[in-house]
Write an enzyme that holds these catalytic residues in place. Structure first.
Site, mmCIF file in Angstrom:
data_model
loop_
_atom_site.group_PDB
_atom_site.id
_atom_site.type_symbol
_atom_site.label_atom_id
_atom_site.label_comp_id
_atom_site.label_asym_id
_atom_site.label_seq_id
_atom_site.Cartn_x
_atom_site.Cartn_y
_atom_site.Cartn_z
ATOM 1 N N THR A 107 0.833 -1.206 0.000
ATOM 2 C CA THR A 107 0.000 0.000 0.000
ATOM 3 C C THR A 107 0.870 1.260 0.000
ATOM 4 O O THR A 107 0.644 2.184 -0.783
ATOM 5 C CB THR A 107 -0.937 0.003 1.227
ATOM 6 O OG1 THR A 107 -1.744 -1.182 1.167
ATOM 7 C CG2 THR A 107 -1.828 1.218 1.267
ATOM 8 N N GLN A 113 0.999 -9.186 -6.441
ATOM 9 C CA GLN A 113 0.630 -10.609 -6.525
ATOM 10 C C GLN A 113 1.594 -11.432 -7.375
ATOM 11 O O GLN A 113 1.450 -12.652 -7.461
ATOM 12 C CB GLN A 113 -0.795 -10.761 -7.085
ATOM 13 C CG GLN A 113 -1.886 -10.233 -6.146
ATOM 14 C CD GLN A 113 -2.078 -11.104 -4.899
ATOM 15 O OE1 GLN A 113 -1.662 -12.274 -4.849
ATOM 16 N NE2 GLN A 113 -2.698 -10.548 -3.863
ATOM 17 N N THR A 124 13.541 4.899 11.263
ATOM 18 C CA THR A 124 14.418 3.735 11.471
ATOM 19 C C THR A 124 13.850 2.530 10.722
ATOM 20 O O THR A 124 12.662 2.252 10.783
ATOM 21 C CB THR A 124 14.551 3.444 12.984
ATOM 22 O OG1 THR A 124 15.057 4.621 13.602
ATOM 23 C CG2 THR A 124 15.481 2.271 13.251
ATOM 24 N N CYS A 137 -21.495 -6.064 -6.638
ATOM 25 C CA CYS A 137 -22.422 -5.196 -5.893
ATOM 26 C C CYS A 137 -23.792 -5.262 -6.575
ATOM 27 O O CYS A 137 -23.875 -5.164 -7.798
ATOM 28 C CB CYS A 137 -21.944 -3.748 -5.928
ATOM 29 S SG CYS A 137 -20.190 -3.559 -5.579
HETATM 30 C C1 LIG Z 1 -2.728 -6.285 -5.733
HETATM 31 C C2 LIG Z 1 -2.454 -5.761 -4.365
HETATM 32 N N1 LIG Z 1 -1.954 -4.524 -4.219
HETATM 33 C C3 LIG Z 1 -1.666 -4.008 -3.022
HETATM 34 C C4 LIG Z 1 -1.877 -4.732 -1.866
HETATM 35 C C5 LIG Z 1 -1.555 -4.116 -0.544
HETATM 36 O O1 LIG Z 1 -0.404 -4.675 0.023
HETATM 37 P P1 LIG Z 1 -0.086 -4.526 1.600
HETATM 38 O O2 LIG Z 1 -1.060 -5.401 2.301
HETATM 39 O O3 LIG Z 1 1.318 -4.989 1.761
HETATM 40 O O4 LIG Z 1 -0.236 -3.091 1.953
HETATM 41 C C6 LIG Z 1 -2.413 -6.025 -1.964
HETATM 42 C C7 LIG Z 1 -2.700 -6.815 -0.748
HETATM 43 O O5 LIG Z 1 -3.730 -7.435 -0.620
HETATM 44 C C8 LIG Z 1 -2.703 -6.556 -3.249
HETATM 45 O O6 LIG Z 1 -3.202 -7.782 -3.409
#
Ligand SMILES: Cc1ncc(COP(=O)(O)O)c(C=O)c1O
Length: 378
Positions: free
Chosen positions: A71, A178, A236, A327
């Protein structure tokens, strides 16, 4: 039996990774920014880990920045790519992870960019002609397209996207969360400016990952503070996490071919067994192994009573999986990905995702339970 089929959410730590992290926790507690020997020892460990990651991906250690995971890396790439390069247009799809789509939508909402969505087909495949039209018709763009979709498993041809981005001078970010450690990435050849990794998707620890920043794009610091990560990300370092990430990636590369064959076989076996045992079953996303992530199988079941209880009932039966449905109209509860490919809101979907630790016995057990659940609620 307790079965874990949710490896796209996270994976179990490899005991070898745990051993490596434990060794560091026990013996190397110095602050890597300290100039005395306790600090220097840990600094060396971080730089060795960076070199391991860079060598495996065929890039330079100077292009690898450790982060807290996928993220943070996605947010940084998108925000820095757009702001530092003064871009006013971005291109993505409606299938991206929220780490990407919410970041871009917030920048659209604040008026920083105009956001365009590339068309996708009913299996989640990107329309490359539409991508080219969007690149041609707009200002210099940031393109954010994931390598493999975390819900459907559908793979985007990022070599082709890279070529298109180069032709139109666009900046290309790919969410490769992924696929890092599951497929080889050659950053000498791939025309990507930013790509990302989360260690917990490849039997590494949670809360650590990296952002690859191609030397051709310069960005400002991601987090202001100390001089860590060559002044780009203050704070850190997550030393144990970084050591675990490097070990996990090393193991993933050593065993990649064997695991790919083993896991693809499990997935094909589960598909065949479901088709045989469960009337009306179907699959969301690509099923062609050349275009589909071998760790993910998104399954769609016929309409049933209490469809929203399916995952709960699977859990009670001893099976951990995830999913949901598209949805329904007027509601935003459900999967934005299944909605975007036009999946029926009446059919419950379950994502089964596999790792090297799963077995055919677990598949047999799961399909038998699914058959019972589908018969009970039909
Ligand atoms: C395609 C994708 N992008 C980003 C993320 C986010 O990664 P993290 O959980 O390390 O923040 C995920 C996690 O589920 C993901 O599957």
């Amino acid at each position: 039996m307790r079965v874990y089929f949710d490896n796209a959410a996270t994976t179990a730590l490899d005991p070898e990774v745990l051993k490596e992290m434990y060794k560091v926790m026990e013996g190397q507690f110095g602050n890597p920014s300290s100039i005395h020997s306790h600090g220097r020892e840990v600094r060396t460990l971080i730089e060795r880990s960076r070199k391991t990651v860079a060598n495996l991906l065929h890039t330079s250690p100077a292009e690898i920045f450790f982060t807290s995971g996928g993220t943070e890396a996605d947010n940084t790439a998108i925000r820095c790519g757009i702001i530092d390069h003064k871009l006013t247009h971005a291109i993505t799809t409606k299938l991206e992870h929220h780490a990407v789509i919410h970041t871009l939508q917030s920048m659209e909402k604040s008026g920083t960019i105009k956001l365009s969505y590339v068309d996708v087909d009913c299996k989640g495949n990107v329309d490359y002609n539409h991508l080219e039209t969007l690149l041609k018709d707009n200002e210099r763009s940031l393109v954010s397209l994931m390598h493999a979709n975390n819900e459907l498993g559908t793979i985007t041809d990022i070599e082709r996207v890279g070529d298109l981005c180069e032709a139109y001078n666009a900046i290309f970010h790919s969410d490769t969360v992924q696929t890092v450690g599951h497929y080889p990435h050659d950053l000498q050849k791939l025309k990507v400016h930013f790509m990302v990794c989360a260690a917990h998707k490849l039997h590494g620890p949670k809360g650590v990952g990296f952002l690859h920043v191609n030397h051709k794009v310069k960005i400002n610091p991601m987090i202001y503070g100390g001089a860590q990560e060559r002044n780009m990300r203050g704070g850190t370092e997550n030393v144990y996490g970084i050591a675990g990430l490097a070990k996990a990636l090393e193991l993933a590369y050593t065993e990649m071919g064997t695991h790919q064959t083993y896991i693809q076989d499990l997935k094909s076996y589960m598909m065949a067994k479901m088709i045989h045992e469960i009337p009306g079953v179907a699959f969301n996303g690509e099923t062609d192994p050349a275009k589909s992530l071998y760790t993910v199988l998104n399954t769609s079941f016929p309409e049933m009573d209490m469809a929203d209880m399916l995952l709960f009932n699977l859990d009670i039966a001893g099976i951990s999986a995830s999913g949901g449905s598209a949805c329904s109209s007027g509601s935003d509860i459900g999967s934005h990905v299944l909605t975007a490919i036009g999946a029926s809101a009446d059919r419950p979907s379950v994502r089964f995702s596999f790792s090297k630790y799963n077995t055919k016995d677990e598949v047999d057990f799961t399909v038998a339970k699914l058959k019972e659940l589908c018969m009970v609620s039909a």
